[in-house]
Design an enzyme around this catalytic site. Structure first.
Site, mmCIF file in Angstrom:
data_model
loop_
_atom_site.group_PDB
_atom_site.id
_atom_site.type_symbol
_atom_site.label_atom_id
_atom_site.label_comp_id
_atom_site.label_asym_id
_atom_site.label_seq_id
_atom_site.Cartn_x
_atom_site.Cartn_y
_atom_site.Cartn_z
ATOM 1 N N LYS A 143 -8.528 6.127 -19.692
ATOM 2 C CA LYS A 143 -9.049 6.504 -20.920
ATOM 3 C C LYS A 143 -7.581 6.557 -21.823
ATOM 4 C CE LYS A 143 -12.596 7.366 -18.747
ATOM 5 N NZ LYS A 143 -13.015 8.449 -17.769
ATOM 6 N N ARG A 162 0.857 -1.201 -0.137
ATOM 7 C CA ARG A 162 0.046 0.020 -0.047
ATOM 8 C C ARG A 162 0.973 1.218 0.069
ATOM 9 N NH1 ARG A 162 -1.607 1.849 4.522
ATOM 10 N NH2 ARG A 162 -2.045 -0.318 5.464
ATOM 11 N N TYR A 203 -16.566 16.470 -15.990
ATOM 12 C CA TYR A 203 -17.020 15.107 -15.883
ATOM 13 C C TYR A 203 -18.102 14.943 -14.686
ATOM 14 C CZ TYR A 203 -16.346 10.238 -14.971
ATOM 15 O OH TYR A 203 -16.670 8.975 -14.985
ATOM 16 N N ASP A 219 -7.841 18.834 -15.150
ATOM 17 C CA ASP A 219 -8.110 17.285 -15.796
ATOM 18 C C ASP A 219 -7.732 17.183 -17.119
ATOM 19 O OD1 ASP A 219 -9.290 14.963 -16.490
ATOM 20 O OD2 ASP A 219 -10.912 15.068 -15.216
HETATM 21 C C1 LIG Z 1 -13.466 9.043 -16.666
HETATM 22 C C2 LIG Z 1 -13.212 10.302 -16.284
HETATM 23 C C3 LIG Z 1 -12.790 10.568 -14.976
HETATM 24 C C4 LIG Z 1 -12.817 9.577 -13.718
HETATM 25 O O1 LIG Z 1 -12.144 8.766 -13.947
HETATM 26 P P1 LIG Z 1 -12.242 6.952 -13.491
HETATM 27 O O2 LIG Z 1 -11.039 6.418 -13.859
HETATM 28 O O3 LIG Z 1 -13.626 6.485 -14.176
HETATM 29 O O4 LIG Z 1 -12.534 7.117 -11.861
HETATM 30 C C5 LIG Z 1 -12.547 11.960 -14.580
HETATM 31 N N1 LIG Z 1 -12.372 12.976 -15.455
HETATM 32 C C6 LIG Z 1 -12.688 12.565 -16.763
HETATM 33 C C7 LIG Z 1 -12.496 13.586 -17.836
HETATM 34 C C8 LIG Z 1 -13.070 11.273 -17.211
HETATM 35 O O5 LIG Z 1 -13.294 11.212 -18.439
#
Ligand SMILES: *Cc1c(COP(=O)(O)O)cnc(C)c1O
Length: 390
Positions: A203, A52, A105, A178
């Site tokens: 992603k 961890r 998001y 982000d």
């Molecule tokens: C998918 C996504 C998130 C969240 O990420 P997870 O891996 O699903 O927790 C945050 N910001 C954006 C722009 C996303 O597309």
């Protein structure tokens, strides 16, 4: 193996990825272990104690992420939202205020508004592309975070990272970007003045729709230590196999990003003027309101685009259920193309809020298949979308 002077494409393959010194294995192993044998009590081998706290496969990913975003510290989490949560907890205390975009998001809004809201964090939602609106929402002394997402989801609005960083810093806020939609291959927020980059590595970084993960990259030592402490104390770490899959994906990030962008541009240009399409939202189109800004702060326009379908919700739903190559699923950024109906899928959690998405919008994550096949699939589904609409 690499230094900061190497180019992005070289670092994507080599940063943090030294060969295994014991065997010479080209690929650093997946350290599937929960704990590490100590030489004596408290005498750790290279600092490794318990999974961890740290794991060499995760270290390799963290070094790679930091290198690609041009930051000092990289931290890898169990998901994008786990990364966001650790950052919010490290940077905020009850009574603090967050300014965020009206098209962030949905899960980010839910986390800030409902989870952190219950612990005394307040927020103001703004149109992040309107600098005056942002300026008047920032409250000197209480606004601790300015949260930017660009390009935004699903309408691909572009926000000016450099300008917003200045405005946020003047108000004493930490500026967070982000960078999930662009990926570091196309946009580097730290170099534009932001303090923290957030990723859902699920992603484009992972890129193959086979792993959930998240990351933070930042330069401030004190904040990095606070986030690392929360990660260790609360435990939302990425597992070694997940870290390894993400590293494997990142090696091809650069050529994938090029191809995603090229396919999306061709599709966007092809769909403009289609009688079933009211509007194409893609920053690579010259009439997109953020086109010039995107040209300045991104090296290409990315693989995400949205369409407003003529005929309202019924036609949009029929379109999303008619494509074949574009599979109907949430998420994005994988090599395979996906279609999503935001108002009832990814953005269902923000219905009835100021983040609500119009019900004739469909979002496409354009993959790296043959663009001719993708266009044929979309054209056929657009015809079907209008068939029984009358
Ligand atoms: C998918 C996504 C998130 C969240 O990420 P997870 O891996 O699903 O927790 C945050 N910001 C954006 C722009 C996303 O597309």
């Amino acid at each position: 193996m690499t230094d900061k002077s190497s180019h992005f494409d070289t670092r994507a393959i080599h940063a943090g990825q030294d060969f295994d010194p014991t065997t010479g294995a080209v690929i650093p192993p997946v350290y599937l272990t929960s704990t590490f044998v100590q030489k004596g009590i408290g005498q750790l081998r290279n600092g490794y104690e318990y999974g961890r706290a740290s794991n060499p496969t995760r270290t390799a990913l963290q070094d790679l992420l930091a290198s690609l975003e041009g930051g000092t510290y990289g931290l890898s989490f169990a998901s994008g939202l786990a990364a966001e949560d650790a950052l919010l907890r490290a940077a905020l205390k009850p009574g603090d205020h967050v300014v965020l975009g009206n098209d962030v998001y949905g899960g980010t809004h839910r986390l800030i508004n409902r989870i952190h809201g219950a612990w005394g964090i307040t927020n103001t939602v703004v149109d992040m592309s309107n600098l005056f609106e942002v300026q008047s929402a920032l409250k000197k002394g209480s606004t601790k975070i300015l949260w930017i997402e660009t390009p935004s989801n699903p309408l691909m609005k572009i926000s000016d990272i450099a300008e917003l960083s200045d405005i946020g810093h003047q108000a004493g806020a930490i500026v967070v970007v982000d960078n999930t939609f662009a990926s570091p291959a196309l946009q580097q927020p730290l170099a534009l003045g932001a303090d923290v980059v957030v990723h859902s590595t699920t992603k484009y970084l992972g890129g193959h729709s086979d792993v959930i993960g998240g990351a933070l990259v930042l330069n401030d030592e004190e904040l990095a230590e606070q986030v690392a402490f929360i990660q260790f104390a609360a435990g939302a770490v990425s597992g070694p196999m997940d870290a390894w899959l993400t590293i494997r994906g990142i090696k091809t990030l650069s050529p994938r990003a090029e191809r995603h962008s090229r396919n999306a541009q061709a599709i966007a240009e092809h769909l403009v003027g289609n009688p079933a399409v009211e509007r194409v939202y893609y920053p690579g189109l010259p009439d997109h309101p953020g086109h010039e800004l995107a040209r300045q702060q991104m090296s290409a326009f990315g693989g995400m685009l949205s369409l407003a379908i003529k005929g309202g919700a019924k036609a949009a739903r029929r379109f999303a259920e008619s494509t074949v190559l574009f599979q109907l699923a949430e998420s994005l950024g994988g090599v395979e193309s996906l279609v999503n109906y935001p108002s009832e899928m990814t953005h269902a959690s923000v219905r009835g809020t100021e983040l609500e998405v119009p019900d004739n919008i469909v979002r496409l994550s354009v993959g790296i298949e043959s663009v001719e096949d993708l266009i044929a699939d979309l054209d056929a589904a657009l015809v079907r979308s209008q068939k029984r609409a009358k």
